[in-house]
Design a protein around this motif. Structure first.
Motif, PDB file in Angstrom:
ATOM      1  N   PHE A   1     -11.734   4.619   3.817  1.00 17.96           N
ATOM      2  CA  PHE A   1     -11.030   4.787   2.542  1.00 17.96           C
ATOM      3  C   PHE A   1      -9.634   4.181   2.604  1.00 17.96           C
ATOM      4  O   PHE A   1      -9.206   3.494   1.673  1.00 17.96           O
ATOM      5  N   SER A   2      -8.898   4.443   3.681  1.00 23.42           N
ATOM      6  CA  SER A   2      -7.530   3.936   3.765  1.00 23.42           C
ATOM      7  C   SER A   2      -7.492   2.413   3.887  1.00 23.42           C
ATOM      8  O   SER A   2      -6.517   1.777   3.488  1.00 23.42           O
ATOM      9  N   PHE A   3      -8.580   1.819   4.404  1.00 23.75           N
ATOM     10  CA  PHE A   3      -8.616   0.364   4.543  1.00 23.75           C
ATOM     11  C   PHE A   3      -9.116  -0.317   3.270  1.00 23.75           C
ATOM     12  O   PHE A   3      -8.589  -1.344   2.847  1.00 23.75           O
ATOM     13  N   LEU A   4     -10.138   0.249   2.637  1.00 22.82           N
ATOM     14  CA  LEU A   4     -10.781  -0.393   1.484  1.00 22.82           C
ATOM     15  C   LEU A   4     -10.632   0.381   0.177  1.00 22.82           C
ATOM     16  O   LEU A   4     -10.745  -0.202  -0.899  1.00 22.82           O
ATOM     17  N   GLY A   5     -10.426   1.683   0.270  1.00 22.97           N
ATOM     18  CA  GLY A   5     -10.464   2.535  -0.906  1.00 22.97           C
ATOM     19  C   GLY A   5      -9.471   2.151  -1.983  1.00 22.97           C
ATOM     20  O   GLY A   5      -9.799   2.151  -3.178  1.00 22.97           O
ATOM     21  N   PHE A   6      -8.251   1.818  -1.599  1.00 30.53           N
ATOM     22  CA  PHE A   6      -7.234   1.493  -2.593  1.00 30.53           C
ATOM     23  C   PHE A   6      -7.534   0.172  -3.302  1.00 30.53           C
ATOM     24  O   PHE A   6      -7.178  -0.006  -4.470  1.00 30.53           O
ATOM     25  N   ASP A   7      -8.187  -0.754  -2.598  1.00 24.91           N
ATOM     26  CA  ASP A   7      -8.598  -2.005  -3.242  1.00 24.91           C
ATOM     27  C   ASP A   7      -9.603  -1.735  -4.352  1.00 24.91           C
ATOM     28  O   ASP A   7      -9.557  -2.350  -5.425  1.00 24.91           O
ATOM     29  N   TYR A   8     -10.548  -0.816  -4.101  1.00 26.45           N
ATOM     30  CA  TYR A   8     -11.538  -0.473  -5.122  1.00 26.45           C
ATOM     31  C   TYR A   8     -10.909   0.328  -6.262  1.00 26.45           C
ATOM     32  O   TYR A   8     -11.274   0.145  -7.431  1.00 26.45           O
ATOM     33  N   LEU A   9      -9.972   1.216  -5.926  1.00 22.83           N
ATOM     34  CA  LEU A   9      -9.300   1.993  -6.969  1.00 22.83           C
ATOM     35  C   LEU A   9      -8.514   1.095  -7.922  1.00 22.83           C
ATOM     36  O   LEU A   9      -8.443   1.364  -9.130  1.00 22.83           O
ATOM     37  N   SER A  10      -7.931   0.030  -7.381  1.00 21.96           N
ATOM     38  CA  SER A  10      -7.122  -0.867  -8.212  1.00 21.96           C
ATOM     39  C   SER A  10      -7.956  -1.610  -9.246  1.00 21.96           C
ATOM     40  O   SER A  10      -7.416  -2.159 -10.213  1.00 21.96           O
TER      41      SER A  10
ATOM     42  N   SER B   1     -10.591   0.278 -14.547  1.00 20.70           N
ATOM     43  CA  SER B   1      -9.963  -0.186 -15.792  1.00 20.70           C
ATOM     44  C   SER B   1      -8.809   0.715 -16.235  1.00 20.70           C
ATOM     45  O   SER B   1      -7.828   0.247 -16.819  1.00 20.70           O
ATOM     46  N   LEU B   2      -8.911   2.009 -15.978  1.00 24.85           N
ATOM     47  CA  LEU B   2      -7.864   2.940 -16.399  1.00 24.85           C
ATOM     48  C   LEU B   2      -6.550   2.708 -15.648  1.00 24.85           C
ATOM     49  O   LEU B   2      -5.494   3.159 -16.106  1.00 24.85           O
ATOM     50  N   LEU B   3      -6.637   2.052 -14.507  1.00 26.40           N
ATOM     51  CA  LEU B   3      -5.447   1.844 -13.676  1.00 26.40           C
ATOM     52  C   LEU B   3      -4.897   0.437 -13.779  1.00 26.40           C
ATOM     53  O   LEU B   3      -4.054   0.038 -12.968  1.00 26.40           O
ATOM     54  N   GLN B   4      -5.379  -0.329 -14.760  1.00 27.53           N
ATOM     55  CA  GLN B   4      -4.879  -1.682 -14.948  1.00 27.53           C
ATOM     56  C   GLN B   4      -3.402  -1.636 -15.339  1.00 27.53           C
ATOM     57  O   GLN B   4      -2.977  -0.818 -16.154  1.00 27.53           O
ATOM     58  N   GLY B   5      -2.634  -2.517 -14.731  1.00 23.59           N
ATOM     59  CA  GLY B   5      -1.193  -2.545 -14.949  1.00 23.59           C
ATOM     60  C   GLY B   5      -0.431  -2.061 -13.741  1.00 23.59           C
ATOM     61  O   GLY B   5       0.722  -2.456 -13.524  1.00 23.59           O
ATOM     62  N   ILE B   6      -1.068  -1.204 -12.951  1.00 18.16           N
ATOM     63  CA  ILE B   6      -0.437  -0.749 -11.706  1.00 18.16           C
ATOM     64  C   ILE B   6      -1.323  -1.084 -10.511  1.00 18.16           C
ATOM     65  O   ILE B   6      -1.176  -0.514  -9.438  1.00 18.16           O
ATOM     66  N   GLU B   7      -2.268  -2.042 -10.731  1.00 20.82           N
ATOM     67  CA  GLU B   7      -3.213  -2.354  -9.657  1.00 20.82           C
ATOM     68  C   GLU B   7      -2.524  -2.901  -8.413  1.00 20.82           C
ATOM     69  O   GLU B   7      -2.936  -2.629  -7.294  1.00 20.82           O
ATOM     70  N   SER B   8      -1.439  -3.675  -8.587  1.00 20.37           N
ATOM     71  CA  SER B   8      -0.745  -4.229  -7.421  1.00 20.37           C
ATOM     72  C   SER B   8      -0.087  -3.121  -6.599  1.00 20.37           C
ATOM     73  O   SER B   8      -0.083  -3.166  -5.367  1.00 20.37           O
ATOM     74  N   SER B   9       0.448  -2.113  -7.276  1.00 19.80           N
ATOM     75  CA  SER B   9       1.073  -0.988  -6.568  1.00 19.80           C
ATOM     76  C   SER B   9       0.036  -0.183  -5.797  1.00 19.80           C
ATOM     77  O   SER B   9       0.282   0.248  -4.668  1.00 19.80           O
ATOM     78  N   ILE B  10      -1.139   0.008  -6.410  1.00 18.38           N
ATOM     79  CA  ILE B  10      -2.204   0.742  -5.735  1.00 18.38           C
ATOM     80  C   ILE B  10      -2.717  -0.034  -4.533  1.00 18.38           C
ATOM     81  O   ILE B  10      -2.946   0.532  -3.459  1.00 18.38           O
ATOM     82  N   THR B  11      -2.886  -1.351  -4.706  1.00 18.61           N
ATOM     83  CA  THR B  11      -3.353  -2.193  -3.596  1.00 18.61           C
ATOM     84  C   THR B  11      -2.388  -2.143  -2.421  1.00 18.61           C
ATOM     85  O   THR B  11      -2.807  -2.114  -1.257  1.00 18.61           O
ATOM     86  N   ASN B  12      -1.098  -2.122  -2.715  1.00 19.28           N
ATOM     87  CA  ASN B  12      -0.085  -2.080  -1.642  1.00 19.28           C
ATOM     88  C   ASN B  12      -0.108  -0.781  -0.862  1.00 19.28           C
ATOM     89  O   ASN B  12       0.429  -0.713   0.253  1.00 19.28           O
ATOM     90  N   LEU B  13      -0.724   0.260  -1.416  1.00 17.45           N
ATOM     91  CA  LEU B  13      -0.834   1.522  -0.684  1.00 17.45           C
ATOM     92  C   LEU B  13      -1.904   1.446   0.406  1.00 17.45           C
ATOM     93  O   LEU B  13      -1.890   2.242   1.345  1.00 17.45           O
ATOM     94  N   GLY B  14      -2.843   0.517   0.271  1.00 17.43           N
ATOM     95  CA  GLY B  14      -3.936   0.395   1.231  1.00 17.43           C
ATOM     96  C   GLY B  14      -3.555  -0.403   2.458  1.00 17.43           C
ATOM     97  O   GLY B  14      -2.629  -1.226   2.432  1.00 17.43           O
TER      98      GLY B  14
END
Length: 241
Positions: free
Chosen positions: A176-185, A188-201
């Motif tokens: 999850f910590s390696f791939l999960g944030f990439d999938y969360l980004s 569709s509901l999280l569009q606009g903050i996808e780069s911030s979510i990706t950076n958490l992974g």
């Protein structure tokens, strides 16, 4: 702390589990890099190790849980856990000793893979035609990734006395910590903050280091992530103590 570290390391090295685990890791990585057509460097035709560094994180998701699953779980199963935590040694020293012992085993697994760099350097045309800077950055990223996964493994082992459960928890958290944030980004509901979510992974920072650029932000991320899970481990151990 050194006594606990030495005891932990030699208990690993005196069992066949460590040798089998590291042996399987080296065997699978070697087969993927040199023999399997879809991932073979010989079929790829370029003198680089990008394929290897892309595959190893997924192998780490099984290697590191197998190494760390016994750290605290076996102590509790064998009844030596109570003896250990009542010794005149701080909890941080116990956690640090077990963490470093597991990390040394991860390092033992990585050192033999340096022969891949030497081999590809010799096979390159002209000889030595390989981006050494990118390789150094990628190995640095691999070591930091191993350190992060190891901290997750130590935490997982502190949760239970069953090694299999500790293995499953660690593998799931690492994945999850390696791939999960990439999938969360990609939700569709999280569009606009996808780069911030990706950076958490972890994957985003690992790719950054694999380019051969040692950015202090990436280094700080891995160190912070590792310390965070070691703090979680202290909360678990301290509560049970």
């Amino acid at each position: 702390m050194y006594a606990v570290f030495k005891r932990e390391l030699f208990s690993f090295l005196s069992s066949m589990v460590a040798y089998i685990t590291i042996g399987v890791f080296l065997l699978v990585s070697g087969l993927l890099l040199w023999f399997f057509p879809d991932t073979s460097i010989l079929d790829y035709g370029y003198a680089e190790l990008d394929g290897f560094f892309s595959l190893v994180p997924y192998l780490f998701m099984f290697l590191i849980p197998a190494i760390t699953m016994r750290s605290f779980a076996e102590e509790r199963r064998e009844g030596t856990y109570e003896l250990l935590i009542t010794k005149p040694i701080r909890i941080w020293q116990i956690i640090g000793a077990k963490y470093l012992a597991s990390l040394v085993l991860v390092l033992f697994a990585l050192i033999p893979t340096l022969i891949y760099y030497y081999s590809i350097s010799k096979l390159g045309f002209p000889e030595g035609n390989i981006d050494s800077g990118a390789v150094i950055g990628s190995y640095t990223g691999l070591f930091l990734l191993g350190a992060t996964f190891t901290s997750i493994g130590i935490f997982s082992s502190s949760l239970t006395k069953n090694q299999v459960i500790a293995f499953v928890i660690c593998a799931a958290l690492c994945a999850f910590s390696f791939l999960g944030f990439d999938y969360l980004s990609k939700i569709s509901l999280l569009q606009g903050i996808e780069s911030s979510i990706t950076n958490l992974g972890i994957n985003e920072h690992y790719i950054s280091l694999s380019r051969g650029v040692l950015d202090t932000r990436d280094l700080l991320y891995f160190i912070t992530f590792s310390v965070l899970f070691l703090c979680f481990t202290k909360l678990i151990i301290g509560g049970k103590r």
